[in-house]
Structures are given as structure tokens and as C-alpha cells.
Design a protein around this motif. Structure first.
Motif, mmCIF file in Angstrom:
data_model
loop_
_atom_site.group_PDB
_atom_site.id
_atom_site.type_symbol
_atom_site.label_atom_id
_atom_site.label_comp_id
_atom_site.label_asym_id
_atom_site.label_seq_id
_atom_site.Cartn_x
_atom_site.Cartn_y
_atom_site.Cartn_z
ATOM 1 N N PHE A 1 1.952 33.410 60.439
ATOM 2 C CA PHE A 1 2.966 33.128 59.411
ATOM 3 C C PHE A 1 2.508 31.785 58.493
ATOM 4 C CE2 PHE A 1 4.403 29.217 61.714
ATOM 5 C CZ PHE A 1 3.904 29.419 63.077
ATOM 6 N N VAL A 2 3.225 31.509 57.643
ATOM 7 C CA VAL A 2 2.638 30.664 56.607
ATOM 8 C C VAL A 2 3.773 29.522 56.392
ATOM 9 C CG1 VAL A 2 1.914 30.091 54.183
ATOM 10 C CG2 VAL A 2 1.297 32.461 55.094
ATOM 11 N N LEU A 3 3.056 28.391 56.577
ATOM 12 C CA LEU A 3 4.031 26.961 56.394
ATOM 13 C C LEU A 3 4.001 26.505 55.215
ATOM 14 C CD1 LEU A 3 3.435 25.733 60.098
ATOM 15 C CD2 LEU A 3 5.651 26.584 59.221
ATOM 16 N N PRO A 4 4.832 25.457 54.685
ATOM 17 C CA PRO A 4 4.889 24.708 53.680
ATOM 18 C C PRO A 4 3.320 24.107 53.227
ATOM 19 C CG PRO A 4 6.806 24.489 54.773
ATOM 20 C CD PRO A 4 6.150 24.957 55.514
ATOM 21 N N GLY A 5 2.939 24.164 51.845
ATOM 22 C CA GLY A 5 1.681 23.520 51.790
ATOM 23 C C GLY A 5 0.585 24.736 51.984
ATOM 24 N N SER A 6 0.922 25.910 51.953
ATOM 25 C CA SER A 6 0.149 27.109 51.994
ATOM 26 C C SER A 6 -0.705 26.935 53.244
ATOM 27 C CB SER A 6 -0.645 27.423 50.782
ATOM 28 O OG SER A 6 0.058 27.569 49.599
ATOM 29 N N ILE A 7 -0.350 26.425 54.440
ATOM 30 C CA ILE A 7 -0.776 26.699 55.702
ATOM 31 C C ILE A 7 -0.567 27.724 56.446
ATOM 32 C CG2 ILE A 7 -1.477 25.232 57.811
ATOM 33 C CD1 ILE A 7 -1.961 23.400 55.413
ATOM 34 N N SER A 8 -1.585 28.668 56.722
ATOM 35 C CA SER A 8 -1.624 29.797 57.534
ATOM 36 C C SER A 8 -1.405 29.549 58.897
ATOM 37 C CB SER A 8 -2.370 31.295 56.961
ATOM 38 O OG SER A 8 -3.461 30.790 57.448
ATOM 39 N N VAL A 9 -0.849 30.175 59.904
ATOM 40 C CA VAL A 9 -1.042 29.853 61.356
ATOM 41 C C VAL A 9 -1.174 31.217 61.953
ATOM 42 C CG1 VAL A 9 0.181 28.952 63.246
ATOM 43 C CG2 VAL A 9 0.920 28.080 61.058
ATOM 44 N N ARG A 10 -2.306 31.326 62.884
ATOM 45 C CA ARG A 10 -2.705 32.450 63.426
ATOM 46 C C ARG A 10 -3.234 32.020 64.761
ATOM 47 N NH1 ARG A 10 -8.258 33.301 62.404
ATOM 48 N NH2 ARG A 10 -8.964 31.820 60.880
ATOM 49 N N ARG A 11 -3.199 33.224 66.037
ATOM 50 C CA ARG A 11 -3.728 32.916 67.035
ATOM 51 C C ARG A 11 -5.148 33.517 66.949
ATOM 52 N NH1 ARG A 11 -0.631 30.409 70.949
ATOM 53 N NH2 ARG A 11 -2.114 31.130 72.524
ATOM 54 N N GLN A 12 -6.350 32.998 67.728
ATOM 55 C CA GLN A 12 -7.349 33.294 67.915
ATOM 56 C C GLN A 12 -7.913 33.026 69.210
ATOM 57 O OE1 GLN A 12 -11.079 31.375 65.849
ATOM 58 N NE2 GLN A 12 -11.075 33.313 64.615
ATOM 59 N N GLY A 13 -7.809 34.012 69.885
ATOM 60 C CA GLY A 13 -8.136 33.890 71.564
ATOM 61 C C GLY A 13 -6.807 32.973 72.027
ATOM 62 N N THR A 14 -7.293 31.993 72.583
ATOM 63 C CA THR A 14 -6.319 31.013 73.057
ATOM 64 C C THR A 14 -6.016 29.757 72.184
ATOM 65 O OG1 THR A 14 -8.035 29.782 74.509
ATOM 66 C CG2 THR A 14 -6.645 31.480 75.529
ATOM 67 N N ASP A 15 -6.753 30.057 71.111
ATOM 68 C CA ASP A 15 -6.577 28.684 70.024
ATOM 69 C C ASP A 15 -5.570 29.276 69.072
ATOM 70 O OD1 ASP A 15 -8.554 27.221 71.138
ATOM 71 O OD2 ASP A 15 -10.059 27.540 69.437
ATOM 72 N N LEU A 16 -4.736 28.126 68.482
ATOM 73 C CA LEU A 16 -3.801 28.530 67.285
ATOM 74 C C LEU A 16 -4.614 27.699 66.233
ATOM 75 C CD1 LEU A 16 -0.896 29.353 66.939
ATOM 76 C CD2 LEU A 16 -0.333 27.111 66.719
ATOM 77 N N VAL A 17 -4.645 28.687 65.396
ATOM 78 C CA VAL A 17 -5.691 27.972 64.124
ATOM 79 C C VAL A 17 -4.663 27.968 62.813
ATOM 80 C CG1 VAL A 17 -7.688 28.696 62.305
ATOM 81 C CG2 VAL A 17 -7.656 29.418 64.906
ATOM 82 N N LEU A 18 -4.613 26.770 62.360
ATOM 83 C CA LEU A 18 -4.148 26.695 61.058
ATOM 84 C C LEU A 18 -5.052 26.244 59.738
ATOM 85 C CD1 LEU A 18 -2.322 25.258 63.636
ATOM 86 C CD2 LEU A 18 -1.285 23.746 61.939
ATOM 87 N N GLU B 1 10.433 24.234 60.757
ATOM 88 C CA GLU B 1 8.962 24.357 60.593
ATOM 89 C C GLU B 1 8.371 23.608 61.845
ATOM 90 O OE1 GLU B 1 11.000 23.343 58.039
ATOM 91 O OE2 GLU B 1 11.035 25.220 56.844
ATOM 92 N N TRP B 2 8.707 22.556 62.179
ATOM 93 C CA TRP B 2 8.175 21.965 63.222
ATOM 94 C C TRP B 2 8.391 22.669 64.496
ATOM 95 C CZ3 TRP B 2 4.132 19.331 61.581
ATOM 96 C CH2 TRP B 2 4.165 18.392 60.555
ATOM 97 N N GLN B 3 9.344 23.218 64.674
ATOM 98 C CA GLN B 3 9.777 23.966 65.942
ATOM 99 C C GLN B 3 9.232 25.140 65.912
ATOM 100 O OE1 GLN B 3 14.046 24.019 65.622
ATOM 101 N NE2 GLN B 3 14.370 22.192 66.694
ATOM 102 N N ARG B 4 9.220 25.805 64.943
ATOM 103 C CA ARG B 4 8.231 27.025 64.914
ATOM 104 C C ARG B 4 6.883 26.943 64.974
ATOM 105 N NH1 ARG B 4 7.827 31.256 59.488
ATOM 106 N NH2 ARG B 4 7.415 33.028 60.819
ATOM 107 N N LEU B 5 6.163 26.021 64.519
ATOM 108 C CA LEU B 5 4.822 25.670 64.745
ATOM 109 C C LEU B 5 4.936 25.393 66.378
ATOM 110 C CD1 LEU B 5 2.082 25.291 63.947
ATOM 111 C CD2 LEU B 5 2.596 22.968 63.150
#
Ligand SMILES: Nc1ncnc2c1ncn2[C@@H]1O[C@H](COP(=O)(O)OP(=O)(O)OP(=O)(O)O)[C@@H](O)[C@H]1O
Length: 329
Positions: free
Chosen positions: A309-326, A293-297
């Protein structure tokens, strides 16, 4: 001298005014720790209190009960308060991890009830050597190779301390012999320590016979170096996170925003540590996050086409411009 080694590892100035729960199985290591802590406490005229805590795992029928009684009696002779509790069910086949969890829960509850600041266990240098070897063979990462830490917070109010980590079992035994203090020879902890017992009794003696030099010292150096590398990477990551990561208001934070261009040139291992630092600072539980999971992030930080994608603890991860938003849902 055992007392001075303990004083070096865990200066009495930090604990002599506090309530300390001393975890005593009745085996040589924890009996020596208890006698040494009592000694230091007396010599430094400590204003705090030592409470002996023993958990009867009930894995060896009457022998387990005898251990528990013996520990209570030792505490009485030393004029100390003792708390003894036992597992709900008896039986030798209890899973090691389950028993360990029950023991730590017990120790923690004793500390909470008594308002104790510290819990001490008697892990020694030999335990450290065995742990590092076993972890290396099981494919642990740098974090695992750091071995058993001397100090580990168990919560905001209670800290677990292992003051005997730099002391060998041989030193423990000669200390007890000098004091004329006996101990319970089989006071195990657990019959189910099969792998560790095999490492202790078979594997390590063979390694010491076969390999030139001092393999124990080599493993301890490895753990020391792993700690230094881990600490260095953590410091770098904390500095980078302070620049590149923003947190939504609240604890746990609802969002974490990573400004990815600030990390673009960093090695993957550093990016991974920044992600971990951010996760921790956000107050999100790390328990369910594994290496994958850390490697994926970390990969998503450098991959500007990464999909959500979604990580444990229901944390969704997505791009927004040049930001990565968790985002925590
Ligand atoms: N039954 C017990 N009651 C109280 N304390 C115990 C008991 N068993 C072990 N301890 C404490 O834990 C220390 C480590 O014991 P042991 O090596 O058996 O545990 P472990 O399961 O390997 O430990 P850990 O799970 O913390 O790595 C002992 O020296 C002692 O301080």
C-alpha cells in the motif's frame, strides 16, 4: 515572582547573548512577558538583543491599528527595536487557522531577517489548561494531551519558546499592576477564538464551581503525565529502532527497512512509535500522516500477509521476506 518563574522555565544563560524576537499582541500576557524579559536582560547584562514583533490582523478596524501603534510606542519607551506588519486584507471573518499561520510566518521572517535565535510567545498556564481540556474533549491522543510545549524548534536556526507556561493569568495581572504597566484590554489576537473563549469564560468557571478539588491542577497533571509517558515510549522506540531499522543512504533516505521479527512481541503502541521514529529519522515529512496511517503502518509490521500500500508522501510499503520495506518514490 514572574521574573524568577521565567528564569526557571528558560534560564537567561541560554538566551541573554542571543537575539530574541518577542511576540507582543499588546494583551496583558505578552506585555508582562516583554517587561520581564527586558528586566532579566538588564539584570544579567545581556549582550543579545530583544526585538518586539507585532502582527496587525486587521480584524477590528481602527482598534487593531491602535493596538499596533500602542505596541510600537511601548517598544520605543523601552528602547527596543520593533517590527510591525499587517495582514494584507482587513476583515473580522478571517479563519483562525489562516490568521495564526500568517502570524507565525511573520514572526519567523522577522527572526530570519534579524538572525534571531529565539521567538517567544506569552502562552500562560491558563492557556495550557484550556488547551488540554479542549484536546481531551476533541479526542486527542497522548501526544495532544501533553499540551503546549515550552520549547519547539521551528527550524535548524530558530526555536519557539513559551516562558510563561507555568505562570497563571492572575500572576501576570498582579505583576503588571505592581509595575503600573497598562495593556490593551481587547488586544486580541483574534475575534474568532469562539470555542476557546467559551471554554475560558463559561465552561471552565462552571467546572471549577461544580467539581471538588482543583480541576486546573488536575488537567496540568494530566499533561505532565502524558509528557512522561510520551517521552518514555519515545526512548524505548529509539532504542528498538536502532536495532530493527536500516536506512538507505541519503537524507531524506530513499528506503527504510524494518526487521519485523525484532518487533513481533512489542505492544502495538510501541511498534507505532518505532515506525514514527524510523519515518522521522528517514527525514520524511510527518504532516500528512494521521492516526489511521500510523496504525496501518504498525499493523503491517506484525501482519506477514500484508499487501502493498502507499502512504502520504508517496511512500510505498511492502513485505520482502520478514522485512517491511518502505520506499520513497
Ligand atoms: N497579533 C499578534 N502579534 C504578535 N504576537 C501575537 C499576536 N497575537 C498573539 N501573539 C503572541 O501569541 C501568544 C498567544 O496568543 P493567542 O493565545 O491569541 O494565540 P493562539 O492563536 O491561541 O496561539 P497558538 O496558535 O500559538 O496556540 C501571545 O501571548 C503573543 O505572545
Amino acid at each position: 515572582m514572574l521574573t524568577s518563574a521565567i528564569e526557571n522555565a528558560w534560564p537567561s544563560s541560554t538566551w541573554r547573548a542571543c537575539h530574541v524576537v518577542v511576540a507582543v499582541s499588546g494583551g496583558a500576557d505578552s506585555v508582562a512577558m516583554l517587561r520581564a524579559l527586558v528586566r532579566i536582560h538588564q539584570q544579567t547584562r545581556g549582550k543579545g538583543q530583544l526585538t518586539v514583533a507585532h502582527f496587525n490582523h486587521r480584524t477590528r478596524a481602527a482598534a487593531s491599528d491602535d493596538d499596533a501603534q500602542w505596541v510600537a510606542e511601548l517598544a520605543r519607551k523601552l528602547n527596543l527595536d520593533a517590527v510591525v506588519d499587517q495582514a494584507r486584507a482587513a476583515g473580522s471573518l478571517i479563519a483562525e487557522e489562516q490568521a495564526r499561520r500568517a502570524r507565525y510566518e511573520f514572526l519567523r521572517s522577522v527572526a530570519e531577517q534579524r538572525g534571531a535565535r529565539f521567538i517567544t510567545t506569552a502562552h500562560t498556564q491558563d492557556d495550557q489548561v484550556e488547551t488540554v481540556l479542549m484536546r481531551a474533549l476533541r479526542g486527542s491522543g497522548i501526544d495532544g494531551l501533553t499540551g503546549i510545549p515550552v520549547v519547539r524548534p521551528l527550524g535548524p536556526a530558530v526555536t519557539l519558546v513559551r516562558p510563561l507556561l507555568s505562570i497563571s493569568r492572575a500572576e501576570v495581572e498582579s505583576y503588571l499592576e505592581r509595575l503600573g504597566q497598562d495593556y490593551r484590554h481587547d488586544a486580541s489576537n483574534l475575534q474568532s477564538h469562539y470555542t476557546r473563549n467559551w471554554v475560558r469564560r463559561d465552561l471552565l468557571p462552571q467546572i471549577r464551581d461544580r467539581l471538588p478539588g482543583d480541576p486546573d491542577a488536575a488537567l496540568l497533571r494530566l499533561s505532565e503525565q502524558a509528557s512522561q509517558w510520551r517521552d518514555a515510549i519515545e526512548q524505548i522506540a529509539v532504542r528498538l529502532a536502532a536495532r530493527a531499522v536500516q536506512y538507505g543512504a541519503g537524507q531524506p533516505a530513499p528506503t527504510v527497512r524494518i526487521d519485523t521479527p525484532q518487533l513481533a512481541d512489542e505492544p502495538a503502541i510501541v511498534i507505532q512509535q518505532v515506525a514514527r521514529t524510523a519515518w522521522r529519522q528517514a527525514g520524511w515529512g510527518e504532516q500528512a500522516m494521521g492516526m489511521t496511517e500510523w496504525q496501518r503502518l504498525a499493523a503491517a509490521v506484525v501482519d506477514d500477509s500484508a499487501s502493498t500500500f502507499v502512504l502520504p508522501g508517496s511512500i510505498s510499503v511492502r513485505r520482502q521476506g520478514t522485512d517491511l520495506v518502505l520506499e520513497r518514490s
